[in-house]
Design a protein around this motif. Sequence first.
Motif, PDB file in Angstrom:
ATOM      1  N   GLY A 113     -17.280  26.099  11.070  1.00  0.00           N
ATOM      2  CA  GLY A 113     -17.651  27.438  10.798  1.00  0.00           C
ATOM      3  C   GLY A 113     -17.172  28.173   9.743  1.00  0.00           C
ATOM      4  O   GLY A 113     -17.575  28.584   8.391  1.00  0.00           O
ATOM      5  N   LEU A 130     -15.982  26.016   6.282  1.00  0.00           N
ATOM      6  CA  LEU A 130     -17.546  25.832   5.667  1.00  0.00           C
ATOM      7  C   LEU A 130     -18.017  27.539   4.661  1.00  0.00           C
ATOM      8  O   LEU A 130     -18.020  27.894   3.155  1.00  0.00           O
ATOM      9  CB  LEU A 130     -19.006  26.077   5.726  1.00  0.00           C
ATOM     10  N   LEU A 131     -17.415  28.192   5.389  1.00  0.00           N
ATOM     11  CA  LEU A 131     -17.406  29.813   4.323  1.00  0.00           C
ATOM     12  C   LEU A 131     -16.744  31.130   4.882  1.00  0.00           C
ATOM     13  O   LEU A 131     -16.030  31.018   5.625  1.00  0.00           O
ATOM     14  CB  LEU A 131     -19.176  30.731   5.778  1.00  0.00           C
ATOM     15  N   VAL A 167     -26.959  29.094   9.225  1.00  0.00           N
ATOM     16  CA  VAL A 167     -25.563  29.194   8.946  1.00  0.00           C
ATOM     17  C   VAL A 167     -24.871  27.988  10.423  1.00  0.00           C
ATOM     18  O   VAL A 167     -25.226  28.545  11.303  1.00  0.00           O
ATOM     19  CB  VAL A 167     -24.710  30.407   8.769  1.00  0.00           C
ATOM     20  N   THR A 221     -29.588  23.084   4.770  1.00  0.00           N
ATOM     21  CA  THR A 221     -29.216  23.881   3.434  1.00  0.00           C
ATOM     22  C   THR A 221     -29.395  23.124   1.469  1.00  0.00           C
ATOM     23  O   THR A 221     -28.661  22.510   1.907  1.00  0.00           O
ATOM     24  CB  THR A 221     -28.023  24.751   3.272  1.00  0.00           C
ATOM     25  N   SER A 226     -22.728  22.633   3.796  1.00  0.00           N
ATOM     26  CA  SER A 226     -23.459  23.468   4.666  1.00  0.00           C
ATOM     27  C   SER A 226     -24.671  22.904   5.834  1.00  0.00           C
ATOM     28  O   SER A 226     -25.490  22.719   6.984  1.00  0.00           O
ATOM     29  CB  SER A 226     -23.442  24.859   4.506  1.00  0.00           C
ATOM     30  N   GLN A 239     -25.372  20.741   9.386  1.00  0.00           N
ATOM     31  CA  GLN A 239     -26.109  21.552   9.988  1.00  0.00           C
ATOM     32  C   GLN A 239     -26.782  20.452  10.577  1.00  0.00           C
ATOM     33  O   GLN A 239     -27.163  20.685  12.117  1.00  0.00           O
ATOM     34  CB  GLN A 239     -27.154  22.328   8.883  1.00  0.00           C
ATOM     35  N   ASN A 270     -25.685  30.939   0.798  1.00  0.00           N
ATOM     36  CA  ASN A 270     -24.430  30.556   0.558  1.00  0.00           C
ATOM     37  C   ASN A 270     -22.954  32.161   0.426  1.00  0.00           C
ATOM     38  O   ASN A 270     -22.227  31.448   0.056  1.00  0.00           O
ATOM     39  CB  ASN A 270     -24.304  30.066  -0.798  1.00  0.00           C
TER      40      ASN A 270
END
Length: 528
Positions: A97, A100-101, A120, A149, A218, A222, A359
């Motif tokens: 996670g 990605l973010l 998320v 997403t 993302s 998921q 995002n």
Amino acid sequence: MLHLKRMIMSYCRIFNGRCNKLKLIAILILFTILVSASLFHIFLNDESSGSVPQVARIKYRHRFQQVSTRNPDWGEHVASRAFSDRRTVVRKHAPLGNRLLHRDVNESLSVARIREYCNVPLMNATGEEGEAPPGYRLVNVQVMIRHGTRSPMYSFTNHHNPQLSCKFDNAAKSNNLIRSFIGAMKTNERRQNPNSPFFRWLLYPQRKLCGPSELMPSGSMQHVLNGFHFHEKYVRKWRLFGESFRGEQVHVVSTLYSRTYQSSIAFLYSFLPRFYLNELNIEQTSNLFCDERFVHSSCSCPALHRLKETVNVESLQFNRNNTRLFRLQKYIGNVFGLKPQQLPTMWAMMDVFMGYACNKVKPLPCNSNRKCIQPWVIAELWDLLDGYGVKLNNLKSYQRYSQVTMHPFLAKVLEQMNLSIKNRTKVKFSLFSGHDTTITPLAVTLGIHDGKWPHLASRIVFELYSQVGQKDRHYVKVLYNGRNITPDASFCQGHVINGMCKLKYFTRFVREEILQGKTYAHICHTNM
């Protein structure tokens, strides 16, 4: 400080022989700068990797790679794919996670409803799938999913949506899970069935910039996480495919959109005992998931169009004289330089805002005077949308529209169950990859919809069990986003046994109650 002073004095003696007070101060300042720079460098490295690197034990088993870590952002257990021999390796692992973010919590995602919808992929997927008391055997599983997403579908007049990347960046690729996923996708490129409508389609997001409504990295993750969860529950626990998996044991259907196709690929990658695309036959369908073989007539349904028009007319009354909505529209219009009547629908506005929030695009839309959309605006809009959804859910015409829309799909689910019971099919697991416009009417028809717009990567699961040692004792269990909603389903109220419902009640619901004893063809070609 005393130790620091002594260390510096020793350096002075080495280089200069002695230090006066000014030299000592200068060296202290230089030392402080060097230490600060080192700490800042470590901080940046930790931020780019998502967290302080942790040692994780990776156990290769066939082509599975089990990764366990104690990072609260990632969850207790992550399963990752790899093509490797059986071996045990200890290596540093950065949570998915945070790759990605960004590490920080975006202000928009601090709003519970926004966080719920964005879904998320920071945590393992969880749920009550595959849970049954002793004495039962899992026979068949069928799953309807919403794509993950995506980039926004709509936009405001004279306003460009943010440019979003539909490609895993280099930081993400350094994550073990993502690297394994991308490797498997590259291995399977161009291995689709040549007769497939998806032949030569991209298997995962890999464009530099997203076009409208395209699956994002993302969004793939998921469904990779959902697939791992289902693998644990159905493949490892229940041995759904037996001792030897074959591609014919899986039935896959997707609408003809890249976001649904790629979502199904991501799910299958982590769910199946092995992922070889040339073993799978992925069929295409319309957004209604109607199959003429199961409704015994054409899927063309003029009555649906009339019902939809009726719903549109009746729902217009919901927000008439809604001063709360008008005030919000006025604020949003001021930001975009538009009059309230020039704004798109509530759903379209939310679609754009979620492109920012999910995002983590900063800032949210602003005008030249730096007046911006604030998180409270999105939260207020969500509240209005959910209220609208509750009213729509209670509208008789919309209930009827949903029932007629989803009857063909439910007829197919029931038929697959009966074929499994009679051992007339080799299919053990069916995956249907659709949209919010699939999940919502299905939930409404089952009587389990709460009025909320289904979050990204939502799922509805139908499980079929048999009672061991009892002939013709079969039970259905329905789950929505991991929660057993069988007791609330309209076909099973008052008939729940061990969290399940006898198949005969589901059969009666599909064959008699949904269409009130009429055929699909009769409903579709008569005035309602």
